[in-house]
Design a protein around this motif. Structure first.
Motif, PDB file in Angstrom:
ATOM      1  N   ALA A   1      82.761  28.807  49.764  1.00 39.68           N
ATOM      2  CA  ALA A   1      83.577  27.522  50.331  1.00 39.68           C
ATOM      3  C   ALA A   1      82.898  26.382  49.572  1.00 39.68           C
ATOM      4  O   ALA A   1      83.931  25.445  49.226  1.00 39.68           O
ATOM      5  N   GLN A   2      81.832  26.209  49.026  1.00 43.74           N
ATOM      6  CA  GLN A   2      81.581  25.314  47.952  1.00 43.74           C
ATOM      7  C   GLN A   2      82.023  25.437  46.692  1.00 43.74           C
ATOM      8  O   GLN A   2      82.778  24.403  46.230  1.00 43.74           O
ATOM      9  N   GLY A   3      82.257  26.574  46.207  1.00 40.31           N
ATOM     10  CA  GLY A   3      82.804  26.777  44.937  1.00 40.31           C
ATOM     11  C   GLY A   3      84.390  26.378  45.020  1.00 40.31           C
ATOM     12  O   GLY A   3      84.939  25.590  44.131  1.00 40.31           O
ATOM     13  N   ARG A   4      85.102  26.624  46.006  1.00 44.87           N
ATOM     14  CA  ARG A   4      86.643  26.382  46.117  1.00 44.87           C
ATOM     15  C   ARG A   4      86.701  24.749  46.335  1.00 44.87           C
ATOM     16  O   ARG A   4      87.425  24.271  45.809  1.00 44.87           O
ATOM     17  N   LEU A   5      85.888  24.229  47.187  1.00 43.74           N
ATOM     18  CA  LEU A   5      85.803  22.826  47.226  1.00 43.74           C
ATOM     19  C   LEU A   5      85.702  22.022  46.003  1.00 43.74           C
ATOM     20  O   LEU A   5      86.535  21.190  45.641  1.00 43.74           O
ATOM     21  N   GLN A   6      84.927  22.461  45.129  1.00 45.71           N
ATOM     22  CA  GLN A   6      84.797  21.916  43.745  1.00 45.71           C
ATOM     23  C   GLN A   6      85.925  22.153  42.977  1.00 45.71           C
ATOM     24  O   GLN A   6      86.267  21.016  42.253  1.00 45.71           O
ATOM     25  N   VAL A   7      86.476  23.390  43.196  1.00 45.68           N
ATOM     26  CA  VAL A   7      87.674  23.527  42.150  1.00 45.68           C
ATOM     27  C   VAL A   7      88.776  22.894  42.393  1.00 45.68           C
ATOM     28  O   VAL A   7      89.534  22.142  41.618  1.00 45.68           O
ATOM     29  N   THR A   8      88.876  22.788  43.939  1.00 47.10           N
ATOM     30  CA  THR A   8      90.005  21.881  44.203  1.00 47.10           C
ATOM     31  C   THR A   8      89.824  20.479  43.807  1.00 47.10           C
ATOM     32  O   THR A   8      90.889  19.846  43.514  1.00 47.10           O
ATOM     33  N   ARG A   9      88.590  19.997  43.759  1.00 50.27           N
ATOM     34  CA  ARG A   9      88.317  18.568  43.185  1.00 50.27           C
ATOM     35  C   ARG A   9      88.733  18.313  41.819  1.00 50.27           C
ATOM     36  O   ARG A   9      89.383  17.289  41.212  1.00 50.27           O
ATOM     37  N   LEU A  10      88.110  19.339  40.942  1.00 54.16           N
ATOM     38  CA  LEU A  10      88.615  19.446  39.592  1.00 54.16           C
ATOM     39  C   LEU A  10      90.129  19.416  39.636  1.00 54.16           C
ATOM     40  O   LEU A  10      90.582  19.071  38.452  1.00 54.16           O
ATOM     41  N   TYR A  11      90.883  20.118  40.291  1.00 57.13           N
ATOM     42  CA  TYR A  11      92.220  20.405  40.185  1.00 57.13           C
ATOM     43  C   TYR A  11      92.833  18.967  40.115  1.00 57.13           C
ATOM     44  O   TYR A  11      93.634  18.633  39.482  1.00 57.13           O
ATOM     45  N   ALA A  12      92.270  18.076  41.023  1.00 60.52           N
ATOM     46  CA  ALA A  12      92.956  16.692  41.097  1.00 60.52           C
ATOM     47  C   ALA A  12      92.279  15.708  40.016  1.00 60.52           C
ATOM     48  O   ALA A  12      92.982  14.937  39.930  1.00 60.52           O
ATOM     49  N   MET A  13      91.433  16.185  39.356  1.00 64.48           N
ATOM     50  CA  MET A  13      90.961  15.553  38.161  1.00 64.48           C
ATOM     51  C   MET A  13      91.587  15.677  36.769  1.00 64.48           C
ATOM     52  O   MET A  13      91.326  14.770  35.945  1.00 64.48           O
ATOM     53  N   THR A  14      92.768  16.414  36.969  1.00 62.92           N
ATOM     54  CA  THR A  14      93.430  16.659  35.451  1.00 62.92           C
ATOM     55  C   THR A  14      95.030  16.792  35.838  1.00 62.92           C
ATOM     56  O   THR A  14      95.329  17.078  37.003  1.00 62.92           O
ATOM     57  N   ASP A  15      95.809  16.444  34.769  1.00 71.58           N
ATOM     58  CA  ASP A  15      97.364  16.556  35.022  1.00 71.58           C
ATOM     59  C   ASP A  15      97.538  17.918  33.929  1.00 71.58           C
ATOM     60  O   ASP A  15      98.710  18.019  33.759  1.00 71.58           O
TER      61      ASP A  15
ATOM     62  N   LYS B   1      83.151  18.251  32.480  1.00 73.97           N
ATOM     63  CA  LYS B   1      83.369  18.242  33.990  1.00 73.97           C
ATOM     64  C   LYS B   1      83.406  19.878  34.585  1.00 73.97           C
ATOM     65  O   LYS B   1      82.720  20.056  35.592  1.00 73.97           O
ATOM     66  N   LEU B   2      84.243  20.518  33.807  1.00 72.11           N
ATOM     67  CA  LEU B   2      84.593  21.996  34.091  1.00 72.11           C
ATOM     68  C   LEU B   2      83.189  22.625  34.141  1.00 72.11           C
ATOM     69  O   LEU B   2      83.081  23.945  34.901  1.00 72.11           O
TER      70      LEU B   2
END
Length: 278
Positions: free
Chosen positions: A151-165, A24-25
């Motif tokens: 903007a698109q990059g930050r959006l994707q990174v924040t989504r990835l942030y939510a996909m891991t603990d 994913k990363l």
């Protein structure tokens, strides 16, 4: 020239291996809006910059920082792949742990091609493409593209942030999110500065307005059923370049007749219109 130091800009240490998350990363490393894209976009804009020295220096500053972000993500991906094959589906695939990891959702190329390392590709394994980047020589156009990329990059990174603990992964992502916050503000500041200096917001600002069909320069044509779009600021009032008034056109008309093309030469063997067969 470039000079590399061994330390990372920020730490990239996961708490535990996760080959599926490594896949994913890859999106924010080698995807369309990943770190490789912004790195190359900013550097080529800098290489090609013929404007003020401050803009060239800014592009080099940020482009070089993005090299460090590529390094951080590549390191994190490699560490997420560490020891991963032996931990995945161990009971079912004890005789072949690499296949077990692949079957569980790991990108098989991480084992076959890169030997448990990051690749210049997105989360589906599609190779990074130079067509992703924009470097036109017009800084106002380019800086707007840069703002979109951040903007698109930050959006994707924040989504990835939510996909891991994983606390280690989240720690690194929080740093990248913060840097994207600055970069969005930075490009917006640079855009506003150029707009004020050039006294226009329409790119290119140097094209003579009298050469365009100014009677349609500020019209919104209603080309879809419904008129909800007429309620927006873009449909009424003074245009933001200060040179016209927005208009909403509820029933657009055609400005030209239907086109009729001549038959192609016979040697091209195109389909011939009925009247041309005789």
């Amino acid at each position: 020239m470039f000079y590399h130091i061994k330390e990372l800009q920020y730490q990239a240490k996961p708490a535990h291996p996760d080959p599926v998350y490594a896949k994913k990363l890859q999106e924010v490393l080698g995807g369309q809006f990943g770190e490789i894209s912004v790195m190359m976009q900013y550097l080529f804009q800098g290489f090609n910059c013929r404007a003020d020295a401050k803009y060239k220096d800014l592009l080099y500053d940020v482009g070089t920082e993005e090299i460090g972000h590529v390094e951080m993500l590549a390191t994190m991906i490699s560490r997420l792949l560490d020891n991963a094959p032996a931990d995945v589906q161990e009971d079912a695939y004890k005789s072949n742990p690499a296949i077990a990891a692949v079957m569980s959702g790991m990108n098989p190329q991480h084992a076959i091609v890169s030997g448990l390392g990051a690749m210049a590709s997105d989360s589906e394994g599609y190779p990074w493409n130079a067509k992703y980047i924009i470097s036109s020589g017009n800084l106002l156009a380019d800086f707007r593209a840069n703002l979109n990329a951040e903007a698109q990059g930050r959006l994707q990174v924040t989504r990835l942030y939510a996909m891991t603990d994983d606390p280690g992964v989240r720690d690194m992502l929080s740093f990248l999110i913060a840097r994207d916050t600055y970069h969005q503000n930075m490009w917006y500041a640079a855009i506003k500065e150029l707009e004020e200096r050039e006294r226009d917001i329409v790119v290119p600002t140097t094209f003579p307005r009298e050469l365009e069909k100014q009677e349609v320069s500020y019209d919104l044509f209603n080309f879809s059923r419904g008129d909800e779009s007429s309620q927006g600021r873009w449909a009424h009032g003074e245009a933001f370049d200060g040179r016209g008034e927005f208009r909403y056109i509820p029933a657009p008309i055609a400005f030209a007749s239907a086109p009729h093309l001549k038959p192609a030469p016979m040697w091209l063997h195109n389909t011939v219109p009925p009247m041309s067969k005789c």
